[in-house]
Design a protein around this motif. Sequence first.
Motif, PDB file in Angstrom:
ATOM      1  N   GLY A 213      -1.763  -1.787 -21.693  1.00 37.20           N
ATOM      2  CA  GLY A 213      -0.327  -1.556 -22.986  1.00 37.20           C
ATOM      3  C   GLY A 213      -0.585  -2.244 -24.209  1.00 37.20           C
ATOM      4  N   LYS A 214       1.236  -2.529 -24.631  1.00 38.73           N
ATOM      5  CA  LYS A 214       1.518  -3.465 -25.764  1.00 38.73           C
ATOM      6  C   LYS A 214       1.651  -4.603 -25.869  1.00 38.73           C
ATOM      7  CE  LYS A 214       4.730  -1.006 -26.001  1.00 38.73           C
ATOM      8  NZ  LYS A 214       4.775   0.116 -25.050  1.00 38.73           N
ATOM      9  N   MET A 215       1.307  -4.886 -24.292  1.00 40.02           N
ATOM     10  CA  MET A 215       1.464  -6.398 -23.864  1.00 40.02           C
ATOM     11  C   MET A 215       0.052  -6.710 -23.569  1.00 40.02           C
ATOM     12  SD  MET A 215       3.307  -9.493 -23.809  1.00 40.02           S
ATOM     13  CE  MET A 215       2.124 -10.161 -24.513  1.00 40.02           C
TER      14      MET A 215
ATOM     15  N   ALA B 125       5.179  -9.208 -15.261  1.00 44.46           N
ATOM     16  CA  ALA B 125       6.335  -7.616 -15.337  1.00 44.46           C
ATOM     17  C   ALA B 125       7.189  -8.345 -15.510  1.00 44.46           C
ATOM     18  CB  ALA B 125       5.771  -6.947 -14.367  1.00 44.46           C
ATOM     19  N   ALA B 126       8.633  -7.772 -16.160  1.00 49.36           N
ATOM     20  CA  ALA B 126       9.585  -8.475 -15.821  1.00 49.36           C
ATOM     21  C   ALA B 126      10.488  -7.451 -14.803  1.00 49.36           C
ATOM     22  CB  ALA B 126      10.472  -7.658 -17.292  1.00 49.36           C
TER      23      ALA B 126
ATOM     24  N   PRO C 138       7.284  -1.854 -14.324  1.00 47.20           N
ATOM     25  CA  PRO C 138       7.864  -2.610 -13.290  1.00 47.20           C
ATOM     26  C   PRO C 138       8.047  -1.260 -13.131  1.00 47.20           C
ATOM     27  CG  PRO C 138       9.857  -3.723 -14.790  1.00 47.20           C
ATOM     28  CD  PRO C 138       8.078  -3.537 -16.141  1.00 47.20           C
TER      29      PRO C 138
ATOM     30  N   ASP D 126      -6.343   1.905 -16.452  1.00 46.64           N
ATOM     31  CA  ASP D 126      -5.402   1.989 -17.404  1.00 46.64           C
ATOM     32  C   ASP D 126      -5.269   3.893 -17.871  1.00 46.64           C
ATOM     33  OD1 ASP D 126      -3.457   0.794 -20.283  1.00 46.64           O
ATOM     34  OD2 ASP D 126      -3.561   2.925 -19.968  1.00 46.64           O
TER      35      ASP D 126
ATOM     36  N   ARG E 105      -4.735   5.889 -19.681  1.00 49.34           N
ATOM     37  CA  ARG E 105      -5.032   6.689 -20.931  1.00 49.34           C
ATOM     38  C   ARG E 105      -5.219   5.616 -21.827  1.00 49.34           C
ATOM     39  NH1 ARG E 105      -1.540  10.506 -18.814  1.00 49.34           N
ATOM     40  NH2 ARG E 105       0.215   8.793 -18.674  1.00 49.34           N
TER      41      ARG E 105
ATOM     42  N   GLN F 131      -4.067   1.139  -5.897  1.00 50.58           N
ATOM     43  CA  GLN F 131      -5.397   0.290  -6.670  1.00 50.58           C
ATOM     44  C   GLN F 131      -5.690  -0.632  -7.176  1.00 50.58           C
ATOM     45  OE1 GLN F 131      -5.206   3.136 -10.776  1.00 50.58           O
ATOM     46  NE2 GLN F 131      -3.128   1.542 -10.254  1.00 50.58           N
TER      47      GLN F 131
ATOM     48  N   VAL G 205       1.405  -3.416 -15.745  1.00 52.77           N
ATOM     49  CA  VAL G 205       2.554  -2.092 -16.387  1.00 52.77           C
ATOM     50  C   VAL G 205       3.650  -2.318 -16.242  1.00 52.77           C
ATOM     51  CG1 VAL G 205       0.573  -1.513 -14.689  1.00 52.77           C
ATOM     52  CG2 VAL G 205       2.196  -1.518 -13.213  1.00 52.77           C
TER      53      VAL G 205
HETATM   54  N1  LIG Z   1       6.427  -5.518 -24.488  1.00 55.09           N
HETATM   55  C1  LIG Z   1       6.702  -6.891 -23.957  1.00 55.09           C
HETATM   56  O1  LIG Z   1       7.065  -7.272 -25.451  1.00 55.09           O
HETATM   57  C2  LIG Z   1       6.901  -7.325 -23.219  1.00 55.09           C
HETATM   58  C3  LIG Z   1       6.401  -7.175 -21.721  1.00 55.09           C
HETATM   59  N2  LIG Z   1       6.340  -7.175 -20.489  1.00 55.09           N
HETATM   60  C4  LIG Z   1       5.427  -6.747 -19.667  1.00 55.09           C
HETATM   61  O2  LIG Z   1       4.503  -6.101 -19.332  1.00 55.09           O
HETATM   62  C5  LIG Z   1       4.578  -4.922 -19.028  1.00 55.09           C
HETATM   63  C6  LIG Z   1       3.712  -4.366 -19.496  1.00 55.09           C
HETATM   64  O3  LIG Z   1       4.701  -3.705 -20.758  1.00 55.09           O
HETATM   65  P1  LIG Z   1       4.271  -3.354 -22.055  1.00 55.09           P
HETATM   66  O4  LIG Z   1       2.818  -3.312 -22.051  1.00 55.09           O
HETATM   67  O5  LIG Z   1       5.117  -3.131 -23.172  1.00 55.09           O
HETATM   68  O6  LIG Z   1       3.968  -1.850 -21.376  1.00 55.09           O
HETATM   69  P2  LIG Z   1       3.373  -0.567 -21.382  1.00 55.09           P
HETATM   70  O7  LIG Z   1       3.936   0.673 -21.602  1.00 55.09           O
HETATM   71  O8  LIG Z   1       2.496  -0.247 -23.272  1.00 55.09           O
HETATM   72  O9  LIG Z   1       1.738  -1.071 -21.515  1.00 55.09           O
HETATM   73  C7  LIG Z   1       1.574  -0.627 -19.914  1.00 55.09           C
HETATM   74  C8  LIG Z   1       0.820   0.470 -19.608  1.00 55.09           C
HETATM   75  O10 LIG Z   1      -0.451   0.752 -18.371  1.00 55.09           O
HETATM   76  C9  LIG Z   1      -0.709   1.994 -18.512  1.00 55.09           C
HETATM   77  N3  LIG Z   1      -0.064   2.503 -16.425  1.00 55.09           N
HETATM   78  C10 LIG Z   1       0.696   3.365 -16.572  1.00 55.09           C
HETATM   79  N4  LIG Z   1       0.650   3.522 -15.546  1.00 55.09           N
HETATM   80  C11 LIG Z   1      -0.443   3.275 -14.798  1.00 55.09           C
HETATM   81  C12 LIG Z   1      -1.408   3.027 -13.669  1.00 55.09           C
HETATM   82  N5  LIG Z   1      -0.923   3.853 -12.678  1.00 55.09           N
HETATM   83  N6  LIG Z   1      -2.158   2.319 -13.532  1.00 55.09           N
HETATM   84  C13 LIG Z   1      -3.054   1.455 -14.388  1.00 55.09           C
HETATM   85  N7  LIG Z   1      -1.832   1.849 -15.918  1.00 55.09           N
HETATM   86  C14 LIG Z   1      -0.886   1.859 -16.417  1.00 55.09           C
HETATM   87  C15 LIG Z   1       0.437   2.400 -19.361  1.00 55.09           C
HETATM   88  O11 LIG Z   1      -0.547   3.635 -19.957  1.00 55.09           O
HETATM   89  P3  LIG Z   1       0.817   5.162 -20.348  1.00 55.09           P
HETATM   90  O12 LIG Z   1       1.509   4.446 -21.519  1.00 55.09           O
HETATM   91  O13 LIG Z   1      -0.169   6.191 -20.628  1.00 55.09           O
HETATM   92  O14 LIG Z   1       1.792   4.765 -19.221  1.00 55.09           O
HETATM   93  C16 LIG Z   1       0.374   1.255 -20.851  1.00 55.09           C
HETATM   94  O15 LIG Z   1      -1.065   2.037 -21.090  1.00 55.09           O
HETATM   95  C17 LIG Z   1       5.359  -4.912 -18.103  1.00 55.09           C
HETATM   96  O16 LIG Z   1       5.784  -5.301 -17.008  1.00 55.09           O
HETATM   97  C18 LIG Z   1       6.337  -6.075 -19.169  1.00 55.09           C
HETATM   98  O17 LIG Z   1       7.612  -5.959 -18.075  1.00 55.09           O
HETATM   99  C19 LIG Z   1       6.381  -9.086 -20.193  1.00 55.09           C
HETATM  100  C20 LIG Z   1       6.984  -9.456 -21.785  1.00 55.09           C
HETATM  101  C21 LIG Z   1       6.731  -9.056 -23.008  1.00 55.09           C
END
Ligand SMILES: NC(=O)C1=CN([C@@H]2O[C@H](COP(=O)(O)OP(=O)(O)OC[C@H]3O[C@@H](n4cnc5c(N)ncnc54)[C@H](OP(=O)(O)O)[C@@H]3O)[C@@H](O)[C@H]2O)C=CC1
Length: 269
Positions: A15-17, A94-95, A70, A39, A41, A79, A68
């Motif tokens: 996702g974003k990070m 993950a935080a 937390p 991932d 989606r 997986q 993903v």
């Molecule tokens: N954003 C930030 O600024 C920061 C984030 N973090 C950590 O990074 C991690 C991700 O955060 P962030 O990127 O913001 O979150 P996002 O939701 O943007 O990204 C997480 C991704 O994981 C996917 N996902 C969901 N379920 C599953 C699964 N079962 N198997 C594989 N992939 C899956 C999500 O898909 P879908 O969207 O379709 O559910 C999404 O694409 C977190 O743990 C967060 O604590 C750490 C530092 C900074």
Amino acid sequence: MDDLATRGVVLLGCGKMGGALLSGWLSGGLPPEAVTVVDPRPSDWLSAQGIRLNAPLPEAPAVLILAVKPQLMGEALPQVTRLGGGGTLVISIAAGTSLATLEEAFGADTPIVRVMPNTPAAIGQGISAMIGNAAAGEAHLDRTEALMRVTGPALRLQDEAQMDAVTGVSGSGPAYVFHMIECLAAAGEAEGLPPEMAMQLATQTVAGAGALAAQAQEAPDQLRRNVTSPNGTTQAGLEVLMDEEAGLPPLVRRTVAAAAGRSRELSRG
Ligand SMILES: NC(=O)C1=CN([C@@H]2O[C@H](COP(=O)(O)OP(=O)(O)OC[C@H]3O[C@@H](n4cnc5c(N)ncnc54)[C@H](OP(=O)(O)O)[C@@H]3O)[C@@H](O)[C@H]2O)C=CC1
Ligand SMILES: O=C(O)[C@@H]1CCC=N1
């Protein structure tokens, strides 16, 4: 990146990070065909990168990155837990997901490094901090540091408990700064500026001040004094902002304490 290119990298969650980190690594020379992303989606950006998407995992990739949320870690981990056992370095961003929790999933003999990055990593302006479990040796920390350095400085922690404070300061920190931009722009509008101009002034002021703070020899308090003429406009503004009871110091203290507290809460499950 040689070993990463031959043995491969698996990214769980993009996702974003995860996407910000992957984009940095691809720009840094990691071949897309060496990357497998799991991932449900995938974004259009990810689908266009030429990486292996939701494909079978390599036998023993060099690195597995957990990115993903937390709260979804428990359901996502099965997986990839077969990659535990020693051959693959597991890096979690993950935080609030403790090394102990990850060891339960992968086994304590698995080298695991927790890293807290932040989103400016997407433009090579991030900062991260890391700590490993007992099975993570110097070579594993070096490898993690090399990966994270592509996105900005990478610091090493002495104690996992510091990760909550890091999360509260630099992990969440970009959001505080973006909100500062929003507030500064709104205040400019309230003083009579057109919205677009207020936003441009606010954004470039924060970007410029940040860049100056990062590059200058002087510390931020001296840079602040350099702006503040005696009995001038800045002094009038700072008397409000720096108020010890109602100004920024107690507000930021409470903000960081709330974020660090939430990180502690997440790690208790
Ligand atoms: N954003 C930030 O600024 C920061 C984030 N973090 C950590 O990074 C991690 C991700 O955060 P962030 O990127 O913001 O979150 P996002 O939701 O943007 O990204 C997480 C991704 O994981 C996917 N996902 C969901 N379920 C599953 C699964 N079962 N198997 C594989 N992939 C899956 C999500 O898909 P879908 O969207 O379709 O559910 C999404 O694409 C977190 O743990 C967060 O604590 C750490 C530092 C900074
Ligand atoms: O808000 C969160 O939980 C994540 C961790 C740090 C930044 N974003």
